[in-house]
Scaffold this motif. Structure first.
Motif, PDB file in Angstrom:
ATOM      1  N   GLY A 181      48.348  17.180  53.537  1.00  0.00           N
ATOM      2  CA  GLY A 181      48.840  17.968  54.655  1.00  0.00           C
ATOM      3  C   GLY A 181      47.975  19.148  55.067  1.00  0.00           C
ATOM      4  N   LEU A 182      46.806  19.319  54.440  1.00  0.00           N
ATOM      5  CA  LEU A 182      45.915  20.388  54.882  1.00  0.00           C
ATOM      6  C   LEU A 182      45.419  20.031  56.278  1.00  0.00           C
ATOM      7  N   GLU A 183      45.545  20.945  57.192  1.00  0.00           N
ATOM      8  CA  GLU A 183      45.158  20.656  58.575  1.00  0.00           C
ATOM      9  C   GLU A 183      43.647  20.722  58.716  1.00  0.00           C
ATOM     10  N   ILE A 184      43.019  19.600  58.435  1.00  0.00           N
ATOM     11  CA  ILE A 184      41.577  19.453  58.574  1.00  0.00           C
ATOM     12  C   ILE A 184      41.309  18.156  59.309  1.00  0.00           C
ATOM     13  N   GLY A 185      40.187  18.108  59.970  1.00  0.00           N
ATOM     14  CA  GLY A 185      39.793  16.918  60.707  1.00  0.00           C
ATOM     15  C   GLY A 185      38.289  16.710  60.586  1.00  0.00           C
TER      16      GLY A 185
END
Length: 168
Positions: free
Chosen positions: A148-152
């Motif tokens: 769920g870490l908001e990384i892309g």
């Protein structure tokens, strides 16, 4: 002229270690996700990051004709991983590009799991070193993203640019 295997290794390792450093920074307050895995028999995100950092030196140093420095135990928590990345980037920055002259033909004996390999420098970097570094960096990214870490993609490579919230 900068030796080709220096250009193909040290700046690439340094860049992606910087990207991993930023991702680890973003786990502040959620450090437990560094202990997560994609599958029960895989490394944790923290171990993937540590292994990627280790590969950077395990590859760059032999290409420069130098011994791989002993791996200091910085720990697998957020602060320890950040220290490991900073130390690895500093060790890479200390390498002299001139030491990579002729690295393409330098024969490097090493282990890949249980296999004993003897490869010229170009093969060592392109078929063993860089793929393994990027494998572990990618696995760390995948675990952190799955947690769920908001990384892309832009966080992984530092080159792409997408609007906030864009995912594919």
């Amino acid at each position: 002229m900068t030796p080709p295997l220096f250009s193909a290794s040290v700046p690439v390792f340094a860049h992606y270690l910087g990207q991993m450093e930023a991702m680890v920074e973003r786990t502040k307050g959620r450090e437990a996700i560094l202990g997560a895995r994609l599958a029960p028999d895989m490394f944790t995100a923290g171990q993937q990051i540590a292994t990627a950092a280790g590969f950077a030196l395990r590859v760059a140093c032999p290409l420069a004709g130098q011994a791989v420095p002993a791996d200091a135990d910085h720990g697998m928590d957020r602060i320890g991983l950040l220290r490991r990345i900073v130390a690895t980037r500093a060790a890479l920055a200390a390498l002299d590009p001139a030491d990579f002259t002729g690295a393409e033909a330098r024969m490097i004996r090493h282990r890949a799991g249980f296999a004993e390999l003897h490869q010229d420098g170009a093969t060592f970097l392109h078929l063993f070193g860089m793929p393994n570094f990027l494998f572990h960096a990618s696995m760390a990214f995948a675990v952190l993203r799955a947690q769920g870490l908001e990384i892309g993609k832009a966080d992984f490579d530092g080159l792409h640019d997408y609007p906030h919230g864009f995912r594919f």
